[in-house]
Each structure stands twice: as C-alpha cells, then as structure tokens.
Design a protein around this motif. Sequence first.
Motif, PDB file in Angstrom:
ATOM      1  N   ASP A  53      79.628  25.006  43.959  1.00 23.19           N
ATOM      2  CA  ASP A  53      80.959  25.324  44.478  1.00 23.19           C
ATOM      3  C   ASP A  53      81.553  26.524  43.746  1.00 23.19           C
ATOM      4  O   ASP A  53      82.768  26.574  43.508  1.00 23.19           O
ATOM      5  CB  ASP A  53      81.884  24.114  44.365  1.00 23.19           C
ATOM      6  CG  ASP A  53      82.064  23.671  42.915  1.00 23.19           C
ATOM      7  OD1 ASP A  53      81.354  24.210  42.034  1.00 23.19           O
ATOM      8  OD2 ASP A  53      82.917  22.796  42.657  1.00 23.19           O
ATOM      9  N   ARG A  62      81.303  26.179  37.696  1.00 25.53           N
ATOM     10  CA  ARG A  62      80.771  25.710  38.975  1.00 25.53           C
ATOM     11  C   ARG A  62      80.070  24.384  38.792  1.00 25.53           C
ATOM     12  O   ARG A  62      79.557  24.071  37.726  1.00 25.53           O
ATOM     13  CB  ARG A  62      79.806  26.741  39.570  1.00 25.53           C
ATOM     14  CG  ARG A  62      78.584  27.029  38.723  1.00 25.53           C
ATOM     15  CD  ARG A  62      77.648  28.000  39.442  1.00 25.53           C
ATOM     16  NE  ARG A  62      76.417  28.222  38.710  1.00 25.53           N
ATOM     17  CZ  ARG A  62      76.229  29.198  37.830  1.00 25.53           C
ATOM     18  NH1 ARG A  62      77.215  30.036  37.573  1.00 25.53           N
ATOM     19  NH2 ARG A  62      75.066  29.348  37.216  1.00 25.53           N
ATOM     20  N   VAL A  65      76.602  20.975  44.108  1.00 26.70           N
ATOM     21  CA  VAL A  65      77.049  20.202  45.275  1.00 26.70           C
ATOM     22  C   VAL A  65      75.917  19.980  46.277  1.00 26.70           C
ATOM     23  O   VAL A  65      76.150  19.462  47.364  1.00 26.70           O
ATOM     24  CB  VAL A  65      78.229  20.906  45.984  1.00 26.70           C
ATOM     25  CG1 VAL A  65      79.444  20.986  45.068  1.00 26.70           C
ATOM     26  CG2 VAL A  65      77.829  22.301  46.459  1.00 26.70           C
ATOM     27  N   ASN A  69      77.338  22.901  51.114  1.00 30.13           N
ATOM     28  CA  ASN A  69      77.754  24.174  51.703  1.00 30.13           C
ATOM     29  C   ASN A  69      77.033  24.473  53.011  1.00 30.13           C
ATOM     30  O   ASN A  69      77.497  25.310  53.799  1.00 30.13           O
ATOM     31  CB  ASN A  69      77.500  25.313  50.715  1.00 30.13           C
ATOM     32  CG  ASN A  69      78.470  25.305  49.552  1.00 30.13           C
ATOM     33  OD1 ASN A  69      79.626  24.922  49.702  1.00 30.13           O
ATOM     34  ND2 ASN A  69      78.003  25.706  48.376  1.00 30.13           N
ATOM     35  N   LEU A 276      84.933  32.421  47.849  1.00 29.62           N
ATOM     36  CA  LEU A 276      84.049  31.259  47.847  1.00 29.62           C
ATOM     37  C   LEU A 276      82.605  31.743  47.720  1.00 29.62           C
ATOM     38  O   LEU A 276      81.883  31.901  48.701  1.00 29.62           O
ATOM     39  CB  LEU A 276      84.235  30.450  49.128  1.00 29.62           C
ATOM     40  CG  LEU A 276      85.656  29.929  49.395  1.00 29.62           C
ATOM     41  CD1 LEU A 276      85.730  29.218  50.747  1.00 29.62           C
ATOM     42  CD2 LEU A 276      86.083  28.988  48.272  1.00 29.62           C
ATOM     43  N   TYR A 279      79.899  29.110  48.942  1.00 28.01           N
ATOM     44  CA  TYR A 279      79.888  29.021  50.406  1.00 28.01           C
ATOM     45  C   TYR A 279      79.318  30.303  51.010  1.00 28.01           C
ATOM     46  O   TYR A 279      78.494  30.264  51.926  1.00 28.01           O
ATOM     47  CB  TYR A 279      81.312  28.785  50.898  1.00 28.01           C
ATOM     48  CG  TYR A 279      81.429  28.407  52.352  1.00 28.01           C
ATOM     49  CD1 TYR A 279      81.425  27.077  52.751  1.00 28.01           C
ATOM     50  CD2 TYR A 279      81.554  29.381  53.329  1.00 28.01           C
ATOM     51  CE1 TYR A 279      81.550  26.735  54.086  1.00 28.01           C
ATOM     52  CE2 TYR A 279      81.675  29.055  54.664  1.00 28.01           C
ATOM     53  CZ  TYR A 279      81.672  27.725  55.035  1.00 28.01           C
ATOM     54  OH  TYR A 279      81.779  27.387  56.372  1.00 28.01           O
TER      55      TYR A 279
END
Length: 309
Positions: A53, A62, A65, A69, A276, A279
């Motif tokens: 992230d 960070r 995750v 994403n 981001l 992402y």
Amino acid sequence: MMPFPSMPRAAAASSLQQARQRMAWLLLSPALLVLLAVAGLPLLRTFWLSLSDAELSDLSARQFVGLANYLGEGGVLNDPQWWEAVRNTLWFTLLSVSLETVLGLGLAIMLNQRSRLKTMLRAAVLVPWAIPTVVSAKMWSWMLHDQFGVINSMLLALGLIAAPLAWTADPDLALLTIVLVDVWKTTPFMALLTLAALQMVPADCYEAARIDGVPAYSVFLHITLPLITPALVVAMIFRTLDALRVFDLIYVMTSNSRATKSMSVYVREQMIDFQLVGYGSAAATLLFVLIVLITMAYMTLARRRMEGN
C-alpha cells in the motif's frame, strides 16, 4: 594400418552448430546482463510495490497487502476507469497502427519510384517523425483550438463546418483527433521501414513480370506484398508496442480526460495525482502483462501466416 574412423557428417554439423550457439550466447551475455539491470530490476521493484500500500509521500511506510491492489474491492481490475483506459488504448492502437501501415506502404511505394527529387522527398517525409512528440502535440493543440486554431478557420472558410469544433474537448472527437495526429507523426516511420524492404526486393522479379505482361496490381499482390510482409510485420510489432504505452501525446493534448485516457495516463494519475504508488504499480504491471500477451499473440499469428504462405 587401419585409418581412424571419421566422425559422421551429421554429428560434426551438430557439434559445429552447438559451438556457434555457445559463442552466440557468450557474445550476447554482456548485453543481456545490462538489459537485466536496466529493465529487469525496475520491473521486479514495480511488481513488489504493487503488492503493498505504498504512497508517494512515504515509500518506506508501506505494508504488504498481497493482490488487493489487483483483485480487491477497490483494486485495479474492479475499477471502471481502468477498463475505459484499456478500451481507449486498444482502440487507439488498432486505428493508428492500421492507418499508419496502409499510408506508410503507399508512401514507401511512391518514394521507391525513380525521381530526381528522391533524396529531398525522403528528407521532407521524415520531418514529422523527427519532431519530438511533446512539441508536435502542443503544435497540433494550438492548430486545433476551437477559438483561434487554424484548422477551424480553414474549415469555416471552405464552408465544411458551420461552427468551430472543439477537437480535443469533445468526447466524440477527441480520440479520433489524437489518432490522426499520431498518424501524421508516425507514418514516416512505417514508410521508412517499408521502403527499406522494398529496396531489397530483387529487380529480376519485376523484370520477369514485365516481360510476361503481368498487371501492376497482380505484381503488387503476388510479388511485392509477400516479399515485404516480414518487414511489415516487424514494423507493425514495433508500432503496436509503442502505441500500447502511449502517454505524452494524449497527456499533452487532453490531459486526464476520460474520453482519451490511456493505460499509461491512468498509471500516472494514480501515482502522481493520487500518490498511490502501490495501486499505480499494480496498474503498470497489468499494462506490462497486456503488452507482452498482445505482442506474443501478434508474433504467433504472423509466424503462422508466413509459414502457411
């Protein structure tokens, strides 16, 4: 005294071929190592960031995750704007590459004819390609301006339109406008590669066809086109790779407009505007995978077609 048994020719040829392959890999290894360092490591880092992230304000803070994403509720694959960007990019690629191939082929055939002005014409044709993309995009933005652009002025003077058109602001015209600007700039590239292929066609083929009285269109279809097809395929692959990652032309002319947003513009928007990084890295990874898949499919189909011929 019995002679030593000679090595079979097939075994000798195989050994020589293996030695040549080893030498080829040895000579290529420095370039491959440099390519791995320049391209491979950034790709791996981008993929690693896509599993986190990470944000632009603080990349060190960070957390992992996984595939959120990509496949999460707010992931790239569940974002309608991403699929709009994919659609825009594919349409842009299909239209621009198709038009550039056809126009480039016609231009190359014209330049391949005997003429005293051949050198000057070739230099003039390459001017659009030599102009930096950002410069040509800004130039066309001014020319296509709905209020003071020269394109609207000319069309109004000729009576072809009743009111000025917003070429880059109208969602119905923006993508087509960008395609035409890209065709203007990149057609010389296709023409140059095609012209090189045309000049490699043996003159004996044309001489035999002329003696036999073969029509010009049959000469083109059955002699010229099959012989230059490999070069055309290579040129189309190069242009497809370039068109799939288009950024500067679209961003300069229409910025973040949803009507023309490409996958590269989408990646930039997520990374820079929204900060981001994780992402955006996921979107960049998907862009890379899509380009690889389309290129492999393109090359496979082209190889099968050439083998079939």
